[in-house]
Design a protein around this motif. Structure first.
Motif, PDB file in Angstrom:
ATOM      1  N   VAL A 141       1.206  -1.054   0.117  1.00  0.00           N
ATOM      2  CA  VAL A 141       0.020  -0.242   0.509  1.00  0.00           C
ATOM      3  C   VAL A 141       0.807   1.074  -0.137  1.00  0.00           C
ATOM      4  CG1 VAL A 141      -1.465   1.399   1.518  1.00  0.00           C
ATOM      5  CG2 VAL A 141      -1.519  -0.841   1.129  1.00  0.00           C
ATOM      6  N   SER A 142       2.200   0.958   0.474  1.00  0.00           N
ATOM      7  CA  SER A 142       2.936   2.210   0.750  1.00  0.00           C
ATOM      8  C   SER A 142       3.699   2.545  -0.588  1.00  0.00           C
ATOM      9  CB  SER A 142       3.733   2.179   2.342  1.00  0.00           C
ATOM     10  OG  SER A 142       3.054   1.911   3.340  1.00  0.00           O
ATOM     11  N   CYS A 143       3.946   2.086  -1.223  1.00  0.00           N
ATOM     12  CA  CYS A 143       4.361   2.149  -2.731  1.00  0.00           C
ATOM     13  C   CYS A 143       4.464   2.610  -3.528  1.00  0.00           C
ATOM     14  CB  CYS A 143       5.073   0.755  -3.191  1.00  0.00           C
ATOM     15  SG  CYS A 143       6.762   0.134  -1.915  1.00  0.00           S
ATOM     16  N   SER A 144       2.872   2.160  -3.858  1.00  0.00           N
ATOM     17  CA  SER A 144       2.618   2.480  -5.103  1.00  0.00           C
ATOM     18  C   SER A 144       1.579   4.193  -4.451  1.00  0.00           C
ATOM     19  CB  SER A 144       1.000   2.180  -5.024  1.00  0.00           C
ATOM     20  OG  SER A 144      -0.028   3.185  -6.313  1.00  0.00           O
ATOM     21  N   ALA A 145       2.618   5.785  -4.786  1.00  0.00           N
ATOM     22  CA  ALA A 145       2.242   6.905  -4.091  1.00  0.00           C
ATOM     23  C   ALA A 145       0.840   7.476  -5.126  1.00  0.00           C
ATOM     24  CB  ALA A 145       3.520   7.829  -4.567  1.00  0.00           C
ATOM     25  N   GLN A 146       0.909   7.239  -6.241  1.00  0.00           N
ATOM     26  CA  GLN A 146       0.028   7.949  -6.703  1.00  0.00           C
ATOM     27  C   GLN A 146      -1.623   7.287  -6.311  1.00  0.00           C
ATOM     28  OE1 GLN A 146       0.266   6.629 -11.286  1.00  0.00           O
ATOM     29  NE2 GLN A 146       0.693   7.983 -11.659  1.00  0.00           N
ATOM     30  N   HIS A 147      -2.060   6.155  -5.735  1.00  0.00           N
ATOM     31  CA  HIS A 147      -3.215   5.349  -5.853  1.00  0.00           C
ATOM     32  C   HIS A 147      -3.141   5.228  -4.065  1.00  0.00           C
ATOM     33  CE1 HIS A 147      -3.664   4.692  -9.453  1.00  0.00           C
ATOM     34  NE2 HIS A 147      -2.987   3.763  -9.629  1.00  0.00           N
ATOM     35  N   TYR A 148      -2.518   5.506  -3.423  1.00  0.00           N
ATOM     36  CA  TYR A 148      -2.094   5.426  -1.545  1.00  0.00           C
ATOM     37  C   TYR A 148      -1.662   6.278  -1.035  1.00  0.00           C
ATOM     38  CZ  TYR A 148      -3.641   0.796  -3.206  1.00  0.00           C
ATOM     39  OH  TYR A 148      -4.344  -0.011  -4.525  1.00  0.00           O
ATOM     40  N   ARG A 199      -2.459  -6.269  -5.218  1.00  0.00           N
ATOM     41  CA  ARG A 199      -2.864  -5.302  -6.568  1.00  0.00           C
ATOM     42  C   ARG A 199      -1.672  -4.878  -7.128  1.00  0.00           C
ATOM     43  NH1 ARG A 199      -3.719  -0.171  -9.023  1.00  0.00           N
ATOM     44  NH2 ARG A 199      -4.732   0.010  -6.854  1.00  0.00           N
ATOM     45  N   VAL A 200      -0.669  -3.732  -6.397  1.00  0.00           N
ATOM     46  CA  VAL A 200       0.619  -3.213  -6.383  1.00  0.00           C
ATOM     47  C   VAL A 200       1.922  -4.393  -6.151  1.00  0.00           C
ATOM     48  CG1 VAL A 200      -0.580  -1.023  -6.106  1.00  0.00           C
ATOM     49  CG2 VAL A 200      -0.092  -1.934  -4.350  1.00  0.00           C
ATOM     50  N   LEU A 201       1.158  -5.127  -5.569  1.00  0.00           N
ATOM     51  CA  LEU A 201       2.378  -5.831  -4.611  1.00  0.00           C
ATOM     52  C   LEU A 201       3.424  -6.608  -6.135  1.00  0.00           C
ATOM     53  CD1 LEU A 201       4.063  -6.806  -2.594  1.00  0.00           C
ATOM     54  CD2 LEU A 201       2.857  -9.099  -2.375  1.00  0.00           C
ATOM     55  N   PRO A 202       3.257  -6.554  -7.198  1.00  0.00           N
ATOM     56  CA  PRO A 202       3.805  -7.120  -8.052  1.00  0.00           C
ATOM     57  C   PRO A 202       4.980  -6.356  -8.582  1.00  0.00           C
ATOM     58  CG  PRO A 202       1.788  -7.737  -8.639  1.00  0.00           C
ATOM     59  CD  PRO A 202       1.617  -7.271  -7.219  1.00  0.00           C
ATOM     60  N   GLU A 203       5.110  -4.742  -8.975  1.00  0.00           N
ATOM     61  CA  GLU A 203       5.551  -3.566  -9.235  1.00  0.00           C
ATOM     62  C   GLU A 203       6.072  -3.460  -7.562  1.00  0.00           C
ATOM     63  OE1 GLU A 203       5.309   1.072 -10.466  1.00  0.00           O
ATOM     64  OE2 GLU A 203       3.482  -0.393 -10.668  1.00  0.00           O
ATOM     65  N   THR A 204       5.670  -2.981  -6.682  1.00  0.00           N
ATOM     66  CA  THR A 204       6.150  -2.882  -5.606  1.00  0.00           C
ATOM     67  C   THR A 204       7.327  -3.843  -5.041  1.00  0.00           C
ATOM     68  OG1 THR A 204       4.400  -1.833  -4.293  1.00  0.00           O
ATOM     69  CG2 THR A 204       6.342  -2.536  -2.713  1.00  0.00           C
ATOM     70  N   LEU A 205       7.802  -5.494  -5.519  1.00  0.00           N
ATOM     71  CA  LEU A 205       8.557  -6.264  -5.122  1.00  0.00           C
ATOM     72  C   LEU A 205       9.605  -5.951  -6.582  1.00  0.00           C
ATOM     73  CD1 LEU A 205       6.623  -9.082  -3.601  1.00  0.00           C
ATOM     74  CD2 LEU A 205       8.062  -7.718  -2.794  1.00  0.00           C
ATOM     75  N   LYS A 248       9.082   4.833   0.559  1.00  0.00           N
ATOM     76  CA  LYS A 248      10.251   3.788   0.696  1.00  0.00           C
ATOM     77  C   LYS A 248      10.923   3.250   3.065  1.00  0.00           C
ATOM     78  CE  LYS A 248      12.336   5.304  -3.301  1.00  0.00           C
ATOM     79  NZ  LYS A 248      13.448   5.459  -4.092  1.00  0.00           N
ATOM     80  N   LEU A 249      10.103   4.110   3.596  1.00  0.00           N
ATOM     81  CA  LEU A 249      10.908   3.757   4.525  1.00  0.00           C
ATOM     82  C   LEU A 249      10.259   3.081   5.541  1.00  0.00           C
ATOM     83  CD1 LEU A 249      11.908   7.414   6.123  1.00  0.00           C
ATOM     84  CD2 LEU A 249      13.224   4.898   6.114  1.00  0.00           C
ATOM     85  N   VAL A 250       8.178   3.141   5.414  1.00  0.00           N
ATOM     86  CA  VAL A 250       7.631   2.318   5.806  1.00  0.00           C
ATOM     87  C   VAL A 250       7.535   0.929   4.622  1.00  0.00           C
ATOM     88  CG1 VAL A 250       5.379   1.627   5.801  1.00  0.00           C
ATOM     89  CG2 VAL A 250       6.053   3.646   5.616  1.00  0.00           C
ATOM     90  N   VAL A 251       7.929   0.719   3.777  1.00  0.00           N
ATOM     91  CA  VAL A 251       7.800  -0.641   2.776  1.00  0.00           C
ATOM     92  C   VAL A 251       8.986  -1.484   3.331  1.00  0.00           C
ATOM     93  CG1 VAL A 251       8.182  -1.578   0.467  1.00  0.00           C
ATOM     94  CG2 VAL A 251       6.813   0.553   0.802  1.00  0.00           C
ATOM     95  N   ARG A 252      10.832  -0.470   3.634  1.00  0.00           N
ATOM     96  CA  ARG A 252      11.161  -1.055   3.596  1.00  0.00           C
ATOM     97  C   ARG A 252      11.337  -2.070   5.125  1.00  0.00           C
ATOM     98  NH1 ARG A 252      16.575   0.673   6.785  1.00  0.00           N
ATOM     99  NH2 ARG A 252      17.859  -0.705   6.055  1.00  0.00           N
ATOM    100  N   LYS A 253      10.699  -0.920   6.280  1.00  0.00           N
ATOM    101  CA  LYS A 253      10.056  -1.651   7.653  1.00  0.00           C
ATOM    102  C   LYS A 253       9.223  -2.901   7.990  1.00  0.00           C
ATOM    103  CE  LYS A 253       9.795   0.550  11.723  1.00  0.00           C
ATOM    104  NZ  LYS A 253       8.753   2.170  12.187  1.00  0.00           N
ATOM    105  N   MET A 254       8.354  -3.026   6.823  1.00  0.00           N
ATOM    106  CA  MET A 254       7.238  -4.086   6.756  1.00  0.00           C
ATOM    107  C   MET A 254       8.066  -5.028   6.259  1.00  0.00           C
ATOM    108  SD  MET A 254       4.635  -3.239   8.136  1.00  0.00           S
ATOM    109  CE  MET A 254       3.373  -4.049   7.894  1.00  0.00           C
TER     110      MET A 254
END
Length: 121
Positions: free
Chosen positions: A13-20, A60-66, A78-84
């Motif tokens: 969720v955190s990685c998709s700046a446009q939508h989240y 939905r956004v996980l594939p692109e994020t990874l 990025k801080l949130v994603v990395r922490k998660m």
């Protein structure tokens, strides 16, 4: 063990700046601590259980994020994603790898993802 699932979902969720953008202030620590919620999200993104609305968005956004190592994420995301991701890995290394293998089976960007986890960049 379940905490890592919630972490993963928060990352997506955190990685998709446009939508989240609403997840910019997401509390990753509280999700990492809640085993029940983390497991529910994990089951959702792994197609092993039902999904909530947020779970569907994560999925939905996980594939692109990874596969892009959070390339489109804002610095705060990025801080949130990395922490998660690091939280998920700490809770269950096998589930962490299962997740990566599902969404990046060819390991196209695995080295960049691991670099992101180490450096935050």
């Amino acid at each position: 063990m379940r905490s890592w699932l919630v972490c993963l979902l928060a990352v997506v969720v955190s990685c998709s700046a446009q939508h989240y953008n609403r997840y910019d202030n997401f509390n990753a620590d509280s999700i990492i601590q809640n085993e029940r919620i983390l497991l529910a999200y994990y089951k959702c993104v792994m197609d092993k259980g039902p999904c909530t609305k947020d779970g569907k968005n994560f999925k939905r956004v996980l594939p692109e994020t990874l596969t892009t190592a959070c390339a489109r994420c804002s610095p705060k995301q990025k801080l949130v994603v990395r922490k998660m991701l690091l939280g998920i890995r700490a809770k269950s290394e096998p589930r962490f790898h299962e997740l990566l293998d599902k969404y990046d089976p060819e390991r196209v960007n695995r080295e960049a993802l691991y670099n992101f986890l180490v450096t935050g960049v």
